[in-house]
Design an enzyme around this catalytic site. Structure first.
Site, short mmCIF file in Angstrom:
data_model
loop_
_atom_site.label_atom_id
_atom_site.label_comp_id
_atom_site.label_asym_id
_atom_site.label_seq_id
_atom_site.Cartn_x
_atom_site.Cartn_y
_atom_site.Cartn_z
N GLU B 80 -10.93 -9.28 -6.61
CA GLU B 80 -9.96 -8.23 -6.34
C GLU B 80 -10.71 -6.89 -6.40
O GLU B 80 -11.39 -6.59 -7.37
CB GLU B 80 -8.86 -8.29 -7.41
N ASP B 91 -1.25 1.00 -13.71
CA ASP B 91 -2.47 0.79 -14.46
C ASP B 91 -2.48 1.50 -15.80
O ASP B 91 -1.99 2.61 -15.94
CB ASP B 91 -3.67 1.24 -13.63
#
Lengths: 376, 298
Positions: B80, B91
């Site tokens: 990824e 995040d």
């Protein structure tokens, strides 16, 4: 996201429930002091030499701004969802104070995210939140202003969603937030419309409000959208001037994008990175704007203009001296634009300006700006 | 430690690890994409998939590229790659930091795709791009997808593209041939889990904890029940991510799912070890994770 679906269905159930509506109406009246007056500013009108200027006095709400309208409603939704904790983001601190107030009223824990830079320029509000039992969490990421505080609040919410409700402060964020905040703020326009008809016997020619995320403006515009004879004018923060690049005029200078889950205009660079904003008013210092404003702009129903820091400051001082009202720097942007177009509109015209908040929180900033201009 | 390629599951893998994908770059996006078939094949032969995440351009362009290639050598099955965004909502602090550093170094979507493309020549493990909507919309959504696909990327993770909003964009994604990977959380109710599973392509990403990315010392106990619910909802491969910081955690999660995604722990390693030694430290760590994963199927 699951929590958004839960919120949407809870909000739907609240709106259909007469008991919920009654409770909100009672709190709005007895706790916040609604309806707020529509005040005819005679000396301001005379000084500007044109349109009759009416001020929708949201600054007279409990906690000093329109933000409480949204917080009372969302606090009641949070209670129905049995959440024990409320979080919020805040820029100028007005929404943080309103959230802390409602959390105290309902006996819920409260954490407010605030950019470090905003904490420095809105110190009185930081202290007020503490007095009300809320914890203010400084945000040190990014530009350390409202955008970053919103990021952190969303991160907190997705982490603690089981027991926490996030009261977003403006008509931004993911669906259904823009809709909920607009509905709860639309009381401003409903009252103003009724009051204008009673006092003037007709609707105003223009309704003018400042636009950051867009909650006071959408709140006052909403009831007038069908009245096509009424100009709706949103005033963004031009900061140091649009040409300087140091501004927060999202609808004027942004491009369509996605910020905080809303698809709307966004101030961004060519690669899609959100660009830093600037405004003397912390509450307008935001690179996004509510999606409904984008729609009003696209359909041409509302006009969007901007006022600089200097213009807002001039209007701020004028209202202090002529009417004995200290306005929020955010609201001063709306005043600054009304001033620009009042004379041309003529003495028969009627303007309603949304005085979204009071300016006690801004006195340090204004003093700093005066010092800076004296030094020049 | 053990940085050699482990043995499990090699029958389905090509020479340098990972799943076959290059020869099918022009496939239509029907059920059973390269990503899905590859992950399903790994499941068949009892190899839990290892999916490391790297932020393009962090700690430097060269070092992120090196980390990707070394990760594949250490046994990664899918990689990824993050394209940085100024406001990475999903995040936690580690990846936020990496995003800001990457942006400060001039990284953007084009740069991330360049890294993905340059790695493609030296690896067969499929690449998945993780980024945010505004980055994809900036150059025109469809044009961005075409560029992503042209860089040899197989799938997309876009955490701020909700299932509901995604319906409008779904035709463009299908047209592009990219797998749009949906994320489900432990709080996702059954009906929504089903809808996410139906919409997801490649695999279904199970977020192990409610919240944002970031290494955590302990993972919640309800992950097995969550994975079982997802398993009942779909035949898609299930990969678990968010919060994994040790080989032991990875192994525990791999018993409940088909693969694990590790991001923040690698970013933290790159941060402490620096651009020079970081990629090797990452490979050593992933080697230990690979070994722990493979032990779960013995």
């Amino acid at each position: 996201m699951t929590a958004l679906a839960e919120l949407e269905s809870a909000y739907g159930a609240c709106r259909r429930d007469p008991a919920w509506r009654r409770e909100l109406a009672a709190l709005s009246a007895d706790y916040s002091g609604r309806p707020t007056p529509l005040y005819r500013a005679e000396r301001l009108t005379a000084a500007w030499g044109g349109a009759r200027i009416y001020l929708k006095r949201e600054d007279l709400n409990h906690t000093g701004a329109h933000k409480i309208n949204n917080c009372l409603g969302q606090g009641l939704i949070a209670r129905r969802l049995a959440k024990r904790r409320i979080i919020a983001e805040t820029g100028a601190g007005q929404h943080g104070v309103a959230t802390a107030t409602v959390a105290a009223l309902f006996g819920m824990a409260c954490d407010v995210y605030m950019g470090e830079e905003d904490m420095a320029r809105q110190r009185p509000n930081v202290y007020r939140m503490g007095l009300l039992g809320a914890r203010v969490i400084p945000v040190t990421s990014g530009s350390r202003t409202l955008k970053d505080a919103t990021n952190e609040a969303i991160r907190d919410w997705v982490t603690n969603v089981r027991d926490t409700h996030y009261i977003i402060g403006s008509t931004v964020g993911p669906h259904p937030y823009p809709r909920i905040v607009r509905d709860l703020q639309s009381v401003i326009g409903r009252e103003a419309r009724r009051q204008a008809r009673r006092i003037e016997g007709r609707l105003p020619d223009a309704v003018i409000a400042c636009v950051g995320g867009g909650s006071n403006s959408l709140g006052i515009f909403h009831s007038f959208v069908g009245d096509t004879g009424v100009r709706l004018i949103g005033v963004e923060a031009a900061g140091a001037g649009l040409a300087s690049g140091r501004h927060a005029a999202t609808l004027t200078r942004g491009r369509p994008g996605v910020l905080h889950g809303s698809r709307s205009y966004v101030l961004q660079d060519a690669a899609g990175q959100i660009t830093p904003t600037h405004s003397i008013s912390a509450g307008l210092d935001y690179p996004g704007v509510g999606p409904e404003h984008s729609w009003l702009k696209r359909t041409g129903r509302a006009e969007y203009v901007s006022a600089t820091d200097a213009e807002a400051l001039a209007a701020f001082h004028e209202l202090c001296r002529l009417e004995g009202i200290i306005p929020a720097l955010e609201s001063s942007h709306a005043l600054a634009h009304a001033r620009k177009i009042a004379r041309k509109a003529g003495r028969d015209a009627v303007f309603v300006v949304c005085l979204s908040g009071r300016g006690d929180k801004d006195v340090e900033t204004v003093r700093g700006a005066a010092g800076a201009s004296n030094a020049e | 430690m053990n940085t050699k390629r482990p043995r499990g599951g090699q029958a389905v893998l090509e020479s340098r690890g990972g799943l076959p994908n290059r020869q099918t770059a022009k496939r239509p996006n029907l059920a059973g994409s390269v990503l899905e078939k590859g992950l399903a094949a790994l499941r068949e032969c009892g190899r839990p998939a290892l999916i490391p995440y790297f932020m393009a351009g962090y700690p430097s362009v060269a070092s992120s590229r090196e980390a990707i290639l070394r990760a594949v050598e250490a046994g990664a099955d899918v990689v990824e790659i993050g394209a940085p965004f100024s406001d990475p909502l999903a995040d936690g602090p580690s990846i936020q930091y990496a995003s800001h550093q990457a942006l400060a170094g001039g990284m953007d979507l084009a740069g991330a795709l360049k890294i993905a493309e340059s790695c493609a020549a030296r690896m067969t493990a499929p690449r998945v791009l993780m980024t945010y909507m505004n980055v994809l919309m900036a150059g025109g959504f469809e044009r961005s997808l075409a560029r992503v696909r042209a860089a040899g990327v197989s799938g997309l993770i876009v955490p701020d593209l909700s299932l509901e909003a995604g319906r409008e964009f779904a035709p463009a994604v299908d047209e592009s041939g990219l797998d749009l990977i949906q994320l489900a959380a432990p709080t996702t109710p059954a009906a929504r889990l089903g809808a996410l599973a139906r919409a997801s392509r490649g695999f279904l990403y199970l977020v192990s904890v409610t919240g944002v990315t970031g290494a955590r010392a302990a993972l919640p106990a309800d992950i097995r029940a969550f994975a079982a619910r997802a398993r009942a909802a779909t035949r898609l491969p299930l990969c678990v991510g968010f919060g994994i910081s040790t080989p032991e955690q990875a192994a525990t999660l791999a018993r409940a799912a088909d693969g694990v995604v590790i991001g923040s722990a690698l970013v933290n390693l790159l941060r402490t070890e620096g651009p020079g030694k970081g990629p090797r430290a990452v490979a050593a760590f992933l080697g230990r994770v690979r070994a722990a994963l493979d032990r779960t199927r013995e």
